[in-house]
Write a protein that holds these residues in place. Structure first.
Motif, PDB file in Angstrom:
ATOM      1  N   THR A 149       0.860  -1.183   0.000  1.00  0.00           N
ATOM      2  CA  THR A 149       0.000   0.000   0.000  1.00  0.00           C
ATOM      3  C   THR A 149       0.890   1.224   0.000  1.00  0.00           C
ATOM      4  OG1 THR A 149      -1.660  -1.193   1.299  1.00  0.00           O
ATOM      5  CG2 THR A 149      -1.847   1.209   1.232  1.00  0.00           C
ATOM      6  N   ASP A 150       0.661   2.116  -0.949  1.00  0.00           N
ATOM      7  CA  ASP A 150       1.395   3.380  -0.974  1.00  0.00           C
ATOM      8  C   ASP A 150       0.824   4.280   0.116  1.00  0.00           C
ATOM      9  OD1 ASP A 150       3.256   5.275  -2.637  1.00  0.00           O
ATOM     10  OD2 ASP A 150       1.432   6.420  -2.194  1.00  0.00           O
ATOM     11  N   LEU A 151       1.695   4.899   0.892  1.00  0.00           N
ATOM     12  CA  LEU A 151       1.272   5.756   2.003  1.00  0.00           C
ATOM     13  C   LEU A 151       1.286   7.227   1.610  1.00  0.00           C
ATOM     14  CD1 LEU A 151       3.149   3.890   4.896  1.00  0.00           C
ATOM     15  CD2 LEU A 151       0.751   3.663   4.180  1.00  0.00           C
ATOM     16  N   GLU A 152       0.708   7.522   0.433  1.00  0.00           N
ATOM     17  CA  GLU A 152       0.655   8.881  -0.115  1.00  0.00           C
ATOM     18  C   GLU A 152       2.055   9.466  -0.252  1.00  0.00           C
ATOM     19  OE1 GLU A 152      -2.285  11.292   1.822  1.00  0.00           O
ATOM     20  OE2 GLU A 152      -3.771   9.679   1.730  1.00  0.00           O
ATOM     21  N   SER A 153       2.945   8.645  -0.785  1.00  0.00           N
ATOM     22  CA  SER A 153       4.336   9.061  -0.965  1.00  0.00           C
ATOM     23  C   SER A 153       4.451  10.114  -2.059  1.00  0.00           C
ATOM     24  CB  SER A 153       5.193   7.852  -1.335  1.00  0.00           C
ATOM     25  OG  SER A 153       4.797   7.358  -2.608  1.00  0.00           O
ATOM     26  N   HIS A 154       5.526  10.877  -2.008  1.00  0.00           N
ATOM     27  CA  HIS A 154       5.756  11.917  -3.008  1.00  0.00           C
ATOM     28  C   HIS A 154       6.154  11.316  -4.355  1.00  0.00           C
ATOM     29  CE1 HIS A 154       6.679  15.828  -4.615  1.00  0.00           C
ATOM     30  NE2 HIS A 154       7.883  15.430  -4.931  1.00  0.00           N
ATOM     31  N   GLY A 155       7.019  10.298  -4.349  1.00  0.00           N
ATOM     32  CA  GLY A 155       7.523   9.714  -5.600  1.00  0.00           C
ATOM     33  C   GLY A 155       6.697   8.569  -6.136  1.00  0.00           C
ATOM     34  N   GLY A 156       5.687   8.131  -5.407  1.00  0.00           N
ATOM     35  CA  GLY A 156       4.817   7.062  -5.870  1.00  0.00           C
ATOM     36  C   GLY A 156       5.407   5.677  -5.667  1.00  0.00           C
ATOM     37  N   THR A 157       4.519   4.690  -5.699  1.00  0.00           N
ATOM     38  CA  THR A 157       4.892   3.286  -5.630  1.00  0.00           C
ATOM     39  C   THR A 157       4.365   2.640  -6.899  1.00  0.00           C
ATOM     40  OG1 THR A 157       4.756   3.275  -3.217  1.00  0.00           O
ATOM     41  CG2 THR A 157       4.607   1.138  -4.314  1.00  0.00           C
ATOM     42  N   TYR A 158       5.228   1.903  -7.589  1.00  0.00           N
ATOM     43  CA  TYR A 158       4.859   1.255  -8.831  1.00  0.00           C
ATOM     44  C   TYR A 158       5.033  -0.247  -8.681  1.00  0.00           C
ATOM     45  CZ  TYR A 158       5.037   5.893 -10.848  1.00  0.00           C
ATOM     46  OH  TYR A 158       4.807   7.219 -11.123  1.00  0.00           O
ATOM     47  N   LEU A 159       4.029  -0.997  -9.122  1.00  0.00           N
ATOM     48  CA  LEU A 159       4.051  -2.450  -9.108  1.00  0.00           C
ATOM     49  C   LEU A 159       4.044  -2.911 -10.558  1.00  0.00           C
ATOM     50  CD1 LEU A 159       3.754  -5.280  -7.861  1.00  0.00           C
ATOM     51  CD2 LEU A 159       1.312  -4.825  -7.623  1.00  0.00           C
ATOM     52  N   GLU A 160       5.121  -3.556 -10.983  1.00  0.00           N
ATOM     53  CA  GLU A 160       5.268  -4.010 -12.372  1.00  0.00           C
ATOM     54  C   GLU A 160       5.047  -2.849 -13.343  1.00  0.00           C
ATOM     55  OE1 GLU A 160       6.557  -6.845 -12.792  1.00  0.00           O
ATOM     56  OE2 GLU A 160       6.053  -7.879 -10.925  1.00  0.00           O
ATOM     57  N   GLY A 161       5.531  -1.657 -12.964  1.00  0.00           N
ATOM     58  CA  GLY A 161       5.451  -0.483 -13.828  1.00  0.00           C
ATOM     59  C   GLY A 161       4.141   0.287 -13.759  1.00  0.00           C
TER      60      GLY A 161
END
Length: 174
Positions: free
Chosen positions: A111-123
């Motif tokens: 789960t992305d925690l509202e990060s600045h750079g984002g979280t990507y799963l398989e692009g």
């Protein structure tokens, strides 16, 4: 717990059953860990006009375990020392993502925690606040840090596909 990938690769060759028992699965493998300067001799010292010395980069393996017992199965990842797994990468947010096994299926999710750079799963961008399932192997990008999520059953295949050239590679700072 933190391991060097090269050490786990050797242990896998020596005693695979012991490795599979001793490591807390699943794990995150970080190939793009920031480099550390290697020691250089005087003949390799940088000059004002010359290139900088190469840096040693080694892949690291993080067990997806909470650092503090009693907090439940959730594992936080980020730059903050308060996270269970600390990634010292400037593009990773202080509290970047959360990993946890689903209670009924034991399937892990991120789960992305509202990060600045984002979280990507398989692009593909993970929508902040919404868990995305992870199965035996998954490529993730947390900000600029590329990691691989591996269950125990996928680790041996990952090691076999890992480039066997130098396990420690030399790079030039960019």
């Amino acid at each position: 717990m933190l391991h060097r990938l090269s050490v786990l690769m050797t242990r896998l060759q020596d005693d695979p059953d012991a490795l599979l028992r001793d490591v807390g699965w699943p794990v995150l493998v970080w190939d793009s860990m920031p480099s550390r300067p290697r020691s250089v001799g005087p003949e390799e010292a940088p000059t004002l006009m010359g290139p900088s010395p190469p840096r040693v980069v080694e892949s690291m393996v993080f067990e997806l375990r909470p650092r503090y017992p009693g907090r439940g199965p959730e594992v936080t990842v980020g730059r903050s020392p308060e996270c269970d797994i600390v990634l010292p990468e400037p593009t990773v947010s202080r509290q970047h993502a959360r990993f946890r096994p689903e209670p009924h299926t034991e399937v892990w999710s991120v789960t992305d925690l509202e990060s600045h750079g984002g979280t990507y799963l398989e692009g593909v961008l993970v929508v902040p606040g919404r868990p995305s399932p992870l199965f035996t192997r998954a490529s993730l990008r947390l900000g600029g840090a590329e990691v691989v999520f591996l269950q125990a059953c996928a680790f041996e295949r990952y090691v076999r596909s890992y480039p066997q050239q130098p396990r420690v590679r030399l790079t030039r700072p960019g």
